[in-house]
Scaffold this motif. Structure first.
Motif, PDB file in Angstrom:
ATOM      1  N   MET A  59       0.847  -1.192   0.000  1.00 55.41           N
ATOM      2  CA  MET A  59       0.000   0.000   0.000  1.00 55.41           C
ATOM      3  C   MET A  59       0.884   1.244   0.000  1.00 55.41           C
ATOM      4  O   MET A  59       1.777   1.369   0.826  1.00 55.41           O
ATOM      5  CB  MET A  59      -0.887  -0.018   1.251  1.00 55.41           C
ATOM      6  CG  MET A  59      -1.891   1.099   1.297  1.00 55.41           C
ATOM      7  SD  MET A  59      -3.131   0.834   2.587  1.00 55.41           S
ATOM      8  CE  MET A  59      -2.101   0.452   4.001  1.00 55.41           C
ATOM      9  N   ASP A  62      -2.518   5.745  -1.511  1.00 63.72           N
ATOM     10  CA  ASP A  62      -3.554   4.757  -1.226  1.00 63.72           C
ATOM     11  C   ASP A  62      -3.995   4.829   0.226  1.00 63.72           C
ATOM     12  O   ASP A  62      -5.172   4.739   0.538  1.00 63.72           O
ATOM     13  CB  ASP A  62      -3.042   3.336  -1.508  1.00 63.72           C
ATOM     14  CG  ASP A  62      -2.637   3.165  -2.954  1.00 63.72           C
ATOM     15  OD1 ASP A  62      -3.270   3.806  -3.814  1.00 63.72           O
ATOM     16  OD2 ASP A  62      -1.684   2.419  -3.222  1.00 63.72           O
ATOM     17  N   LEU A  63      -3.026   4.936   1.117  1.00 69.03           N
ATOM     18  CA  LEU A  63      -3.407   4.879   2.527  1.00 69.03           C
ATOM     19  C   LEU A  63      -4.104   6.150   2.967  1.00 69.03           C
ATOM     20  O   LEU A  63      -5.007   6.110   3.813  1.00 69.03           O
ATOM     21  CB  LEU A  63      -2.235   4.494   3.425  1.00 69.03           C
ATOM     22  CG  LEU A  63      -1.107   5.442   3.749  1.00 69.03           C
ATOM     23  CD1 LEU A  63      -1.457   6.300   4.960  1.00 69.03           C
ATOM     24  CD2 LEU A  63       0.135   4.615   4.086  1.00 69.03           C
ATOM     25  N   GLU A  71      -6.063   7.837   1.013  1.00 66.51           N
ATOM     26  CA  GLU A  71      -7.394   7.631   0.448  1.00 66.51           C
ATOM     27  C   GLU A  71      -8.209   6.677   1.316  1.00 66.51           C
ATOM     28  O   GLU A  71      -9.367   6.937   1.632  1.00 66.51           O
ATOM     29  CB  GLU A  71      -7.247   7.055  -0.973  1.00 66.51           C
ATOM     30  CG  GLU A  71      -8.544   6.809  -1.711  1.00 66.51           C
ATOM     31  CD  GLU A  71      -9.264   8.089  -2.099  1.00 66.51           C
ATOM     32  OE1 GLU A  71      -8.590   9.112  -2.300  1.00 66.51           O
ATOM     33  OE2 GLU A  71     -10.504   8.060  -2.169  1.00 66.51           O
ATOM     34  N   ARG A  72      -7.557   5.581   1.703  1.00 64.63           N
ATOM     35  CA  ARG A  72      -8.304   4.521   2.373  1.00 64.63           C
ATOM     36  C   ARG A  72      -8.723   4.886   3.790  1.00 64.63           C
ATOM     37  O   ARG A  72      -9.840   4.597   4.204  1.00 64.63           O
ATOM     38  CB  ARG A  72      -7.438   3.254   2.401  1.00 64.63           C
ATOM     39  CG  ARG A  72      -8.118   2.088   3.079  1.00 64.63           C
ATOM     40  CD  ARG A  72      -7.483   0.766   2.687  1.00 64.63           C
ATOM     41  NE  ARG A  72      -7.853  -0.280   3.608  1.00 64.63           N
ATOM     42  CZ  ARG A  72      -7.161  -1.400   3.770  1.00 64.63           C
ATOM     43  NH1 ARG A  72      -6.065  -1.606   3.058  1.00 64.63           N
ATOM     44  NH2 ARG A  72      -7.553  -2.319   4.616  1.00 64.63           N
ATOM     45  N   PHE A  73      -7.828   5.509   4.531  1.00 62.39           N
ATOM     46  CA  PHE A  73      -8.116   5.706   5.959  1.00 62.39           C
ATOM     47  C   PHE A  73      -8.477   7.134   6.350  1.00 62.39           C
ATOM     48  O   PHE A  73      -9.089   7.349   7.381  1.00 62.39           O
ATOM     49  CB  PHE A  73      -6.924   5.244   6.799  1.00 62.39           C
ATOM     50  CG  PHE A  73      -6.691   3.776   6.713  1.00 62.39           C
ATOM     51  CD1 PHE A  73      -7.621   2.895   7.255  1.00 62.39           C
ATOM     52  CD2 PHE A  73      -5.574   3.270   6.085  1.00 62.39           C
ATOM     53  CE1 PHE A  73      -7.420   1.526   7.171  1.00 62.39           C
ATOM     54  CE2 PHE A  73      -5.366   1.903   5.997  1.00 62.39           C
ATOM     55  CZ  PHE A  73      -6.290   1.025   6.537  1.00 62.39           C
ATOM     56  N   ALA A  90      -1.526  -1.457   7.638  1.00 63.44           N
ATOM     57  CA  ALA A  90      -2.978  -1.272   7.502  1.00 63.44           C
ATOM     58  C   ALA A  90      -3.702  -1.517   8.816  1.00 63.44           C
ATOM     59  O   ALA A  90      -4.637  -0.787   9.158  1.00 63.44           O
ATOM     60  CB  ALA A  90      -3.515  -2.196   6.412  1.00 63.44           C
ATOM     61  N   GLU A 120      -5.932   1.328  10.466  1.00 57.79           N
ATOM     62  CA  GLU A 120      -7.375   1.120  10.593  1.00 57.79           C
ATOM     63  C   GLU A 120      -7.822   1.492  12.007  1.00 57.79           C
ATOM     64  O   GLU A 120      -8.763   2.278  12.197  1.00 57.79           O
ATOM     65  CB  GLU A 120      -7.721  -0.343  10.273  1.00 57.79           C
ATOM     66  CG  GLU A 120      -9.212  -0.623  10.113  1.00 57.79           C
ATOM     67  CD  GLU A 120      -9.939  -0.756  11.435  1.00 57.79           C
ATOM     68  OE1 GLU A 120     -11.079  -0.246  11.529  1.00 57.79           O
ATOM     69  OE2 GLU A 120      -9.361  -1.350  12.372  1.00 57.79           O
TER      70      GLU A 120
END
Lengths: 317, 317
Positions: free
Chosen positions: A1, A5-6, A8-10, A92, A96
């Motif tokens: 990742m 990306d991270l 965006e994701r979290f 991740a 999270e």
């Protein structure tokens, strides 16, 4: 990742208050008419501000809580914050939990994540928080006057008691440890109380480095002294069951409490209690400011206690 | 020297713009009527964003410069900044140089240090900068349209060339090395240019991770593609003397340039040049946006070049 990306994701959610949120060179937002912007920044480093044993979710909570506590001490209403994060690796599971704890507290205070930075490096969390306060109404460290009552919110000392257990200098049963550990890892910033005290408190500060040390910032800035009644300091039931010397150490010089210490004129005592009721937080009168400088500690019998408690200094302890 | 001493000694100056500056729980300041607040945060870690060989004075300059560059990319005027600093130890010689470089650049841009945090820990510098921009006029990444010209300010690639010399993958003579090392260590944020481009540029970003990578953020946000003429990229004399493959690597994907890449309608070319003149910064047209997505690189003869240049990602490289 990867980095993008991270983010965006979290950490990316639709901008609400901000005109421009996460994902541009700057975040852009507005402060209300007649309002001033209040801002504070706190950097958290592993081993100094948190232990490696902390759950990521609680760390996310605490990283924002200590910043919201600074807004609370100024009587400002939270608006938004930025997060800069150095991580050894893009983990991740950590992110999270961390983002969940962080954003839950943010949502509870209507404080929007509007931007930030991520990089590889030794774990470091730096949050800058933004709030607003009506022009000229910010609570400051200066402003205490001789004769003002001195108050503290909530209870103090549990975070330090938890630290002593982690350090194995003291032992608690499981339930007691869990309670003081929550105080250390999940501090509740007194945001509503700070705002309710606008126009009532003459000075305020949040307790991060120890009550006496933080109070001494108020005294120095306000050019007054104080008498503090050590036995009036509000304590949890777990704290009250500990030996008195440990109680004194933890409550007077513990640090990491994130309660508000503030002063108010004696004739505003009813207004202080109303503000506390509005904010649903207990406040306790612990002493009085006086013109003679210096900080005197007394017990319930009025006897002077030795004050050997220093304030926490990141480059001295 | 303790935490409070070093804040006092190196970082405390009388508040000018701020109603409350360094030394309270929050800094308090106002944004002008009709203005929006623009804010950005950047965290610098040794070995990722700077080398251990950098002079403290230059590091202080760069730490603020990269943040001012984000304001520039939004067309915002600098107001103030906060500094959070983790240091292995309270090192007076380091702090003297660091604060000198930092505050000199701050003064040059009328950007006031209004607060911060210091702690013990692995060296980490986190600055949050505040600027203001007339409501709705911030330059954003979205906004580029097919047919717009694409420009870059100054020259690009020298910082990466210096890095290659530090990495011993390439050699330069002493004068050439000093020139590109200055580009790497003393970037000049294009603050005046960003403000001059308000109402002219349709999108903008600063080049921190490499020109193609940063431009691709504009293209993705704006839902357009682009053709870039690789040989039009503005280069220093030192760069022009290097082998062409190295020139291409450094200029297209170098990073750490802190120049502005921006788009403007073809019929605003004269306005772009006027803005550059006002800001006393060269700007060069390097290509054109188009409706077909993707980024095509061509040489002077119009032949397509292979684009194998990725953008810098802190968790991938």
């Amino acid at each position: 990742m990867g980095e993008f990306d991270l983010i965006e994701r979290f950490f990316t959610r639709p901008a609400r208050r901000a005109a421009v949120g996460v994902g541009d060179d700057c975040a852009v937002f507005e402060v209300g008419a007649g309002m001033q912007l209040a801002t504070s920044t706190d950097m958290l480093v592993e081993g100094r501000h948190f232990l490696s044993t902390v759950l990521p979710e609680r760390l996310g909570h605490k990283a924002l809580a200590v910043n919201l506590s600074d807004l609370a001490a100024c009587g400002a209403a939270p608006l938004a914050f930025t997060l800069a994060l150095a991580l050894p690796r893009a983990d991740a599971a950590f992110l999270e939990g961390f983002s969940r704890g962080l954003l839950a507290l943010a949502d509870a205070h209507g404080c929007e994540l509007i931007g930030g930075d991520t990089t590889q490096g030794p774990l470091n969390i730096c949050i800058t928080v933004f709030g607003e306060v009506p022009r000229g109404q910010a609570l400051l460290r200066r402003g205490a006057r001789a004769g003002d009552d001195i108050y503290v919110s909530g209870t103090v000392g549990d975070a330090r008691l938890a630290l002593e257990v982690f350090r194995a200098t003291h032992a608690l049963d499981g339930a007691g440890f869990e309670q003081v550990r929550r105080a250390m890892e999940l501090p509740q910033p007194r945001v509503a109380l700070g705002q309710a005290l606008r126009g009532i408190a003459t000075s305020a500060i949040d307790v991060s480095d120890g009550l006496l040390g933080d109070l001494s910032h108020i005294l120095r800035r306000s050019d007054v002294g104080a008498v503090i009644e050590a036995d009036l300091l509000p304590r949890s039931d777990v704290m009250k069951a500990q030996p008195l010397p440990l109680q004194r150490l933890c409550t007077l010089a513990g640090g990491d409490d994130y309660e508000l210490v503030f002063t108010a004129p004696a004739d505003r005592a009813a207004a202080v209690l109303d503000a506390a009721k509005t904010a649903k937080v207990a406040v306790t009168r612990i002493g009085r400011a006086r013109s003679k400088t210096g900080l005197e500690l007394i017990d319930l019998q009025g006897r002077t206690l030795e004050n050997s408690f220093g304030s926490f200094d990141h480059f001295r302890s």
